[in-house]
Design an enzyme around this catalytic site. Sequence first.
Site, PDB file in Angstrom:
ATOM      1  N   LYS A 152       0.876  -1.183   0.000  1.00 52.62           N
ATOM      2  CA  LYS A 152       0.000   0.000   0.000  1.00 52.62           C
ATOM      3  C   LYS A 152       0.909   1.228   0.000  1.00 52.62           C
ATOM      4  O   LYS A 152       1.435   1.612   1.040  1.00 52.62           O
ATOM      5  CB  LYS A 152      -0.868  -0.004   1.275  1.00 52.62           C
ATOM      6  CG  LYS A 152      -2.197   0.761   1.159  1.00 52.62           C
ATOM      7  CD  LYS A 152      -2.073   2.252   0.942  1.00 52.62           C
ATOM      8  CE  LYS A 152      -1.719   3.025   2.191  1.00 52.62           C
ATOM      9  NZ  LYS A 152      -1.621   4.504   1.903  1.00 52.62           N
ATOM     10  N   GLU A 204      10.263   1.523  10.690  1.00 53.55           N
ATOM     11  CA  GLU A 204      11.281   2.592  10.647  1.00 53.55           C
ATOM     12  C   GLU A 204      10.514   3.894  10.716  1.00 53.55           C
ATOM     13  O   GLU A 204       9.800   4.246   9.770  1.00 53.55           O
ATOM     14  CB  GLU A 204      12.102   2.485   9.354  1.00 53.55           C
ATOM     15  CG  GLU A 204      13.400   3.254   9.427  1.00 53.55           C
ATOM     16  CD  GLU A 204      13.476   4.356   8.402  1.00 53.55           C
ATOM     17  OE1 GLU A 204      13.285   4.056   7.215  1.00 53.55           O
ATOM     18  OE2 GLU A 204      13.712   5.515   8.785  1.00 53.55           O
ATOM     19  N   CYS A 253      13.938  10.787   6.525  1.00 53.52           N
ATOM     20  CA  CYS A 253      13.847  10.394   7.945  1.00 53.52           C
ATOM     21  C   CYS A 253      15.206  10.492   8.630  1.00 53.52           C
ATOM     22  O   CYS A 253      15.301  10.659   9.830  1.00 53.52           O
ATOM     23  CB  CYS A 253      13.297   8.987   8.062  1.00 53.52           C
ATOM     24  SG  CYS A 253      14.211   7.801   7.065  1.00 53.52           S
ATOM     25  N   GLU A 298       9.440  16.406  15.315  1.00 60.52           N
ATOM     26  CA  GLU A 298       9.838  16.192  13.920  1.00 60.52           C
ATOM     27  C   GLU A 298       9.017  17.110  13.009  1.00 60.52           C
ATOM     28  O   GLU A 298       7.796  17.071  13.026  1.00 60.52           O
ATOM     29  CB  GLU A 298       9.619  14.741  13.517  1.00 60.52           C
ATOM     30  CG  GLU A 298      10.042  14.458  12.075  1.00 60.52           C
ATOM     31  CD  GLU A 298       9.929  12.987  11.690  1.00 60.52           C
ATOM     32  OE1 GLU A 298       8.841  12.409  11.825  1.00 60.52           O
ATOM     33  OE2 GLU A 298      10.963  12.414  11.282  1.00 60.52           O
TER      34      GLU A 298
HETATM   35  O1  6UN Z   1      18.986   4.271   2.416  1.00 64.13           O
HETATM   36  C1  6UN Z   1      18.131   3.462   2.750  1.00 64.13           C
HETATM   37  O2  6UN Z   1      18.248   2.232   2.589  1.00 64.13           O
HETATM   38  C2  6UN Z   1      16.930   3.941   3.403  1.00 64.13           C
HETATM   39  O3  6UN Z   1      16.165   3.113   3.849  1.00 64.13           O
HETATM   40  C3  6UN Z   1      16.662   5.348   3.462  1.00 64.13           C
HETATM   41  C4  6UN Z   1      15.652   5.800   4.267  1.00 64.13           C
HETATM   42  C5  6UN Z   1      15.279   7.164   4.244  1.00 64.13           C
HETATM   43  C6  6UN Z   1      14.190   7.534   4.931  1.00 64.13           C
HETATM   44  O4  6UN Z   1      13.639   8.711   4.832  1.00 64.13           O
END
Ligand code: 6UN
Length: 486
Positions: free
Chosen positions: A178, A254, A288, A390
Site C-alpha cells: 500500500k 522505521e 527520515c 519532527e
Molecule cells: O537508504 C536506505 O536504505 C533507506 O532506507 C533510506 C531511508 C530514508 C528515509 O527517509
Amino acid sequence: MKDIKHFINGEYVGSASGKTFDNVNPANGRVLSRVHEAGREEVNAAVNAARAAFNGPWGRMTVDQRTEILHKVADGINARFEEFLDAECQDTGKPRSLASHIDIPRGAANFKVFADLIKNVPAESFEMPTPDGTGALNYGIRRPKGVIGVISPWNLPLLLMTWKVGPALACGNTVVVKPSEETPTTTALLGEVMKAAGVPDGVYNVVHGFGGNSAGAFLTEHPDVDAFTFTGETGTGETIMKAAAKGVRQVSLELGGKNAGIVFADCDMDKAIEGTLRSVFANCGQVCLGTERVYVERSIFDEFVARLKAGAESLVIGPPDDETSNFGPLISLKHREKVLSYYQKAIDEGATVITGGGVPDMPAELAHGAWVQPTIWTGLKDDSPVVTEEIFGPCCHIRPFDSEAEAVQLANSLPYGLASAIWTENVTRAHRVAAQVEAGIVWVNSWFLRDLRTSFGGSKQSGIGREGGVHSLEFYTELKNICIKL
Ligand SMILES: O=C(O)C(=O)/C=C/C=C/O
C-alpha cells in the site's frame, strides 16, 4: 487523464466502488492522474492472490530461480529508467538530479543486493554431546514468513518500497503493497516490470488508498497477512502495531526522528558544512535520516552558522524539469501547512531567523506548488517544539555547546533515536561519541553513506527492528532449528 489502478494477481483492476482520488504534482498543484481507492474487497482480493501465489509457483521455486527473476526485475527498472524517473519526479516534485542519483538507482539495486545476499547467507549449526555419547547435530533452516503487508512512504517512494519488497521476495514471501496516497505511480508501474520479468501473478500486489478507514487499515486488519513492514511517522507506526497485535503478527517499523548533528571545533569545516547542508535540505528536508538539530562547539559557532546560511541561500529552488534546480517543493500543501506552522512557532518564540522562514516567490506556473524557503534558526530554548518535534521540512536549529558531554546529553535528550552525524577529525573522539549517541545509525564525517549490508533502523520511538543485510532476512524468514540425534 491516466487512471492508476490496483495491481492484483498480475492484473490492473479498478475499485468496485468506483472511488478515486487525485494524484497531484506538488511542484505546480496540477492533477496528474486519478487513483483508484481500494475498499476491503480489493484488499481481500490482493491478500488472497498473495496467499495463492505463496502456496503456488513462487513458494516452490528454488533460491536460484527466484534470484534470477529478481535480477531481471532490477534490470527491468533500469531499462525503463526515464519512465520511473519522470513518474517519481512528478509525484514528488523532487529534483531530477536527486531522483536520478538516489531514488531510481537504489530502487533497482535493492532487488540485486538481496537476491545476491540470499544465495550467500550461511546457516547456523551446532554439534552437541549427549549422555549416551553418540551426540546430536543441530542446524537452522530459514523458511519464508508468508504474505507480507508493506506500507511505504512518500518521501523516497520507489527506494523505500523496494527496500522492503526486495528482501521479502528474495526470501520467498509474497507481498501486498500500500504505497502512500501522495506517490502511487512508481509502485504501480513496478507491476508491469514484475510481470515482464516473470514474477508469477499474485507475488507482487498493489492496493492504493489512505490510512485510516481505507486501504492501509484494511490491510493491517486483514487476518491472513503474516507480518507488516512500515516506514513513516511514529504515530502511524503505533496504529499499525496495534492492528498487527491481533493475530500476533511481527512488525518492522522505521519511524520518525529528530536527528542531531554534532559539530566539533576540530572538524573539517568544509566537510561538515557540505554534509550538514545535504542532511538538512536534501529532498526538501523530507528524509527520515535528515538533521533538524545541529549542535556546534561554541568556538566555531558563528563561522559555522554563517557558512551554513550561505550554503542554504545558494540552493536553486525550482521544479524537476529545470535541470539546474537542486531544491524542490514539499510533498503537498497539507504538509506545507505543518512545516509553516513550525516556521511561525519559531518566530513566535523569538528565534533568530538566520535565513528563510517563509514561502519563496515563485513564477505564476508554480504558484500553486508546496514551496517553502530553506530555513535556519538559532536562539530557541532546548524544549521548544521546533527543537523537539519532527518537522520533516528543510529547516534546522543550530545551538552552541561547550563540552563533549553536553553535546552528547543534548543529542540524547529526545525520545527519538534514528540517526546522527558527528563531525570531528579526532578519531578517538569520533568512536567515543558515536558509541554514546542513542541512535540506530551514526555517521562520522559523512551522511547518507549507505552500505546495504549494514543494520538500518531506529531505537527508542524511531522504530522497531533492523533492515539491511542479514537483518532483513531475520524479519522476512522464520528460522527453524532441527536437532538430529546421532
Ligand atoms: O537508504 C536506505 O536504505 C533507506 O532506507 C533510506 C531511508 C530514508 C528515509 O527517509
